[in-house]
Design a protein around this motif. Structure first.
Motif, PDB file in Angstrom:
ATOM      1  N   ILE A  78       0.996  -1.219  -0.121  1.00  0.00           N
ATOM      2  CA  ILE A  78       0.019  -0.085  -0.255  1.00  0.00           C
ATOM      3  C   ILE A  78       0.723   1.305   0.106  1.00  0.00           C
ATOM      4  N   ARG A  79       0.600   2.130  -0.881  1.00  0.00           N
ATOM      5  CA  ARG A  79       1.468   3.364  -1.064  1.00  0.00           C
ATOM      6  C   ARG A  79       0.858   4.497  -0.344  1.00  0.00           C
ATOM      7  N   PHE A  80       1.616   5.321  -0.064  1.00  0.00           N
ATOM      8  CA  PHE A  80       1.038   6.743   1.027  1.00  0.00           C
ATOM      9  C   PHE A  80       0.104   7.307   0.025  1.00  0.00           C
ATOM     10  N   GLY A  81      -1.264   7.363   0.612  1.00  0.00           N
ATOM     11  CA  GLY A  81      -2.280   8.170  -0.175  1.00  0.00           C
ATOM     12  C   GLY A  81      -3.178   7.255  -0.554  1.00  0.00           C
ATOM     13  N   ASP A  82      -3.105   6.071  -0.686  1.00  0.00           N
ATOM     14  CA  ASP A  82      -3.945   5.146  -1.159  1.00  0.00           C
ATOM     15  C   ASP A  82      -5.151   4.728  -0.057  1.00  0.00           C
ATOM     16  N   LEU A  83      -6.219   4.622  -0.546  1.00  0.00           N
ATOM     17  CA  LEU A  83      -7.530   4.478   0.277  1.00  0.00           C
ATOM     18  C   LEU A  83      -8.093   3.164   0.260  1.00  0.00           C
ATOM     19  N   GLU A  84      -7.278   2.472  -0.690  1.00  0.00           N
ATOM     20  CA  GLU A  84      -8.011   1.006  -1.082  1.00  0.00           C
ATOM     21  C   GLU A  84      -6.889   0.460  -1.682  1.00  0.00           C
ATOM     22  N   CYS A  85      -6.746  -0.863  -1.747  1.00  0.00           N
ATOM     23  CA  CYS A  85      -5.769  -1.620  -2.277  1.00  0.00           C
ATOM     24  C   CYS A  85      -6.014  -1.497  -3.821  1.00  0.00           C
ATOM     25  N   PRO A  86      -4.669  -0.987  -4.390  1.00  0.00           N
ATOM     26  CA  PRO A  86      -4.607  -0.989  -5.882  1.00  0.00           C
ATOM     27  C   PRO A  86      -4.806  -2.278  -6.645  1.00  0.00           C
ATOM     28  N   ARG A  87      -4.772  -3.388  -6.033  1.00  0.00           N
ATOM     29  CA  ARG A  87      -4.747  -4.544  -6.870  1.00  0.00           C
ATOM     30  C   ARG A  87      -6.378  -5.060  -6.480  1.00  0.00           C
ATOM     31  N   CYS A  88      -6.784  -5.361  -5.578  1.00  0.00           N
ATOM     32  CA  CYS A  88      -8.094  -6.086  -5.279  1.00  0.00           C
ATOM     33  C   CYS A  88      -9.222  -5.024  -4.759  1.00  0.00           C
ATOM     34  N   GLY A  89      -8.614  -3.838  -4.603  1.00  0.00           N
ATOM     35  CA  GLY A  89      -9.715  -2.923  -4.199  1.00  0.00           C
ATOM     36  C   GLY A  89     -10.397  -2.857  -2.774  1.00  0.00           C
ATOM     37  N   SER A  90      -9.837  -3.675  -2.061  1.00  0.00           N
ATOM     38  CA  SER A  90     -10.282  -3.721  -0.316  1.00  0.00           C
ATOM     39  C   SER A  90      -9.900  -2.474   0.174  1.00  0.00           C
ATOM     40  N   ASP A  91     -10.769  -2.110   1.011  1.00  0.00           N
ATOM     41  CA  ASP A  91     -10.839  -1.180   2.126  1.00  0.00           C
ATOM     42  C   ASP A  91      -9.709  -1.268   2.956  1.00  0.00           C
ATOM     43  N   ILE A  92      -8.888  -0.342   3.253  1.00  0.00           N
ATOM     44  CA  ILE A  92      -7.767  -0.234   3.909  1.00  0.00           C
ATOM     45  C   ILE A  92      -7.784   0.485   5.152  1.00  0.00           C
ATOM     46  N   ASP A  93      -9.035   0.802   5.826  1.00  0.00           N
ATOM     47  CA  ASP A  93      -9.472   1.868   7.105  1.00  0.00           C
ATOM     48  C   ASP A  93      -8.420   1.237   8.154  1.00  0.00           C
TER      49      ASP A  93
END
Length: 60
Positions: A27-42
């Protein structure tokens, strides 16, 4: 712990890599969800915040 040490602690924790707990994508800084699977990372971001708070509390 003085202000400079607190800031260094926060920056060091924020620089630790986060991985998606579903597919392991970094997960990169600024991501709000996984760039691959789209899962929420809250929950991952909340964990980082809790880690910062507990680290700062321990140092007092």
């Amino acid at each position: 712990m003085n202000e400079e040490e607190k800031l260094k602690t926060i920056v060091n924790i924020l620089l630790e890599p986060m991985m998606c707990d579903i597919d392991g994508t970094r997960i990169r800084f600024g991501d709000l969800e996984c760039p691959r699977c789209g899962s929420d990372i809250d929950h991952l971001l909340q964990g980082v915040g809790e880690n910062i708070l507990s680290t700062l509390k321990q140092s007092n």
